[in-house]
Design a protein around this motif. Sequence first.
Motif, PDB file in Angstrom:
ATOM      1  N   SER A 186       0.810  -1.217   0.000  1.00  0.00           N
ATOM      2  CA  SER A 186       0.000   0.000   0.000  1.00  0.00           C
ATOM      3  C   SER A 186       0.846   1.270   0.000  1.00  0.00           C
ATOM      4  O   SER A 186       0.349   2.337  -0.338  1.00  0.00           O
ATOM      5  N   GLY A 187       2.139   1.149   0.332  1.00  0.00           N
ATOM      6  CA  GLY A 187       2.966   2.331   0.521  1.00  0.00           C
ATOM      7  C   GLY A 187       3.812   2.764  -0.655  1.00  0.00           C
ATOM      8  O   GLY A 187       4.239   3.913  -0.703  1.00  0.00           O
ATOM      9  N   CYS A 188       4.066   1.879  -1.607  1.00  0.00           N
ATOM     10  CA  CYS A 188       4.922   2.308  -2.713  1.00  0.00           C
ATOM     11  C   CYS A 188       4.151   3.312  -3.576  1.00  0.00           C
ATOM     12  O   CYS A 188       2.944   3.181  -3.761  1.00  0.00           O
ATOM     13  N   PRO A 189       4.829   4.345  -4.078  1.00  0.00           N
ATOM     14  CA  PRO A 189       4.130   5.387  -4.832  1.00  0.00           C
ATOM     15  C   PRO A 189       3.339   4.887  -6.037  1.00  0.00           C
ATOM     16  O   PRO A 189       2.271   5.444  -6.339  1.00  0.00           O
ATOM     17  N   VAL A 190       3.800   3.851  -6.712  1.00  0.00           N
ATOM     18  CA  VAL A 190       3.045   3.352  -7.866  1.00  0.00           C
ATOM     19  C   VAL A 190       1.753   2.688  -7.395  1.00  0.00           C
ATOM     20  O   VAL A 190       0.698   2.866  -8.012  1.00  0.00           O
ATOM     21  N   SER A 191       1.782   1.957  -6.282  1.00  0.00           N
ATOM     22  CA  SER A 191       0.545   1.383  -5.742  1.00  0.00           C
ATOM     23  C   SER A 191      -0.463   2.477  -5.425  1.00  0.00           C
ATOM     24  O   SER A 191      -1.666   2.324  -5.673  1.00  0.00           O
ATOM     25  N   LYS A 192       0.026   3.574  -4.892  1.00  0.00           N
ATOM     26  CA  LYS A 192      -0.865   4.670  -4.498  1.00  0.00           C
ATOM     27  C   LYS A 192      -1.568   5.317  -5.685  1.00  0.00           C
ATOM     28  O   LYS A 192      -2.675   5.822  -5.552  1.00  0.00           O
ATOM     29  N   VAL A 193      -0.932   5.312  -6.853  1.00  0.00           N
ATOM     30  CA  VAL A 193      -1.516   5.982  -8.006  1.00  0.00           C
ATOM     31  C   VAL A 193      -2.473   5.081  -8.796  1.00  0.00           C
ATOM     32  O   VAL A 193      -3.294   5.563  -9.560  1.00  0.00           O
ATOM     33  N   LEU A 194      -2.387   3.781  -8.584  1.00  0.00           N
ATOM     34  CA  LEU A 194      -3.196   2.845  -9.367  1.00  0.00           C
ATOM     35  C   LEU A 194      -4.571   2.627  -8.750  1.00  0.00           C
ATOM     36  O   LEU A 194      -4.702   2.457  -7.543  1.00  0.00           O
ATOM     37  N   ASN A 195      -5.583   2.591  -9.614  1.00  0.00           N
ATOM     38  CA  ASN A 195      -6.944   2.305  -9.175  1.00  0.00           C
ATOM     39  C   ASN A 195      -7.283   0.879  -9.617  1.00  0.00           C
ATOM     40  O   ASN A 195      -8.101   0.669 -10.495  1.00  0.00           O
ATOM     41  N   ALA A 196      -6.593  -0.078  -9.020  1.00  0.00           N
ATOM     42  CA  ALA A 196      -6.774  -1.484  -9.384  1.00  0.00           C
ATOM     43  C   ALA A 196      -6.684  -2.318  -8.109  1.00  0.00           C
ATOM     44  O   ALA A 196      -6.171  -1.870  -7.093  1.00  0.00           O
ATOM     45  N   ASP A 197      -7.199  -3.520  -8.180  1.00  0.00           N
ATOM     46  CA  ASP A 197      -7.071  -4.468  -7.083  1.00  0.00           C
ATOM     47  C   ASP A 197      -5.641  -5.011  -7.101  1.00  0.00           C
ATOM     48  O   ASP A 197      -5.239  -5.660  -8.065  1.00  0.00           O
ATOM     49  N   ILE A 198      -4.867  -4.712  -6.065  1.00  0.00           N
ATOM     50  CA  ILE A 198      -3.465  -5.135  -5.998  1.00  0.00           C
ATOM     51  C   ILE A 198      -3.351  -6.255  -4.974  1.00  0.00           C
ATOM     52  O   ILE A 198      -3.797  -6.120  -3.842  1.00  0.00           O
ATOM     53  N   SER A 199      -2.760  -7.369  -5.394  1.00  0.00           N
ATOM     54  CA  SER A 199      -2.521  -8.470  -4.463  1.00  0.00           C
ATOM     55  C   SER A 199      -1.048  -8.846  -4.514  1.00  0.00           C
ATOM     56  O   SER A 199      -0.364  -8.624  -5.511  1.00  0.00           O
ATOM     57  N   VAL A 200      -0.575  -9.419  -3.408  1.00  0.00           N
ATOM     58  CA  VAL A 200       0.824  -9.808  -3.303  1.00  0.00           C
ATOM     59  C   VAL A 200       0.924 -11.231  -2.783  1.00  0.00           C
ATOM     60  O   VAL A 200       0.264 -11.585  -1.795  1.00  0.00           O
ATOM     61  N   THR A 201       1.733 -12.031  -3.428  1.00  0.00           N
ATOM     62  CA  THR A 201       2.122 -13.340  -2.933  1.00  0.00           C
ATOM     63  C   THR A 201       3.599 -13.250  -2.633  1.00  0.00           C
ATOM     64  O   THR A 201       4.401 -13.027  -3.549  1.00  0.00           O
ATOM     65  N   ALA A 202       3.960 -13.358  -1.374  1.00  0.00           N
ATOM     66  CA  ALA A 202       5.350 -13.165  -0.957  1.00  0.00           C
ATOM     67  C   ALA A 202       5.920 -14.459  -0.404  1.00  0.00           C
ATOM     68  O   ALA A 202       5.281 -15.132   0.404  1.00  0.00           O
ATOM     69  N   THR A 203       7.143 -14.788  -0.823  1.00  0.00           N
ATOM     70  CA  THR A 203       7.803 -16.006  -0.397  1.00  0.00           C
ATOM     71  C   THR A 203       9.204 -15.684   0.089  1.00  0.00           C
ATOM     72  O   THR A 203       9.963 -15.025  -0.622  1.00  0.00           O
TER      73      THR A 203
END
Length: 140
Positions: free
Chosen positions: A121-138
Amino acid sequence: MKRKASAVWNGNLKEGKGALTTESKTLSSTQYSFSTRFEDGVGTNPEELIAAAHAGCFSMDLSARLDKAGLGPKRIDTEATLTLEKSDPGFAITTIQLAVKVELEDRDEQKFNEAVAAAKSGCPVSKVLNADISVTATLV
């Protein structure tokens, strides 16, 4: 801080062609067209560039957060998969799936998961996008 890029388009949508240039010249008259955007043509397209920007931004933001948490980030490998769908009217970027693999000097699952959520939620590109963002982290 300001960053610049430019686009030139010649012709109609289907047969036309364009060129993208960034201020840094990393892209310099880089070809894009209808076929590179909606088919399998050679060149780039706006959505591919957004996915690359998101992967890069997220990786840098996550690195800063992992370092601040004392986890010693060694390698962050992020792949962004962007979905462009037909909507009414036109098209919309509906989702971006970030798949990230991380090597750390100090493994702490709780701190790792907290850093991933904050970077999402904090990266500037995430903030500008109006899309459902999901993360799979390993952790690897």
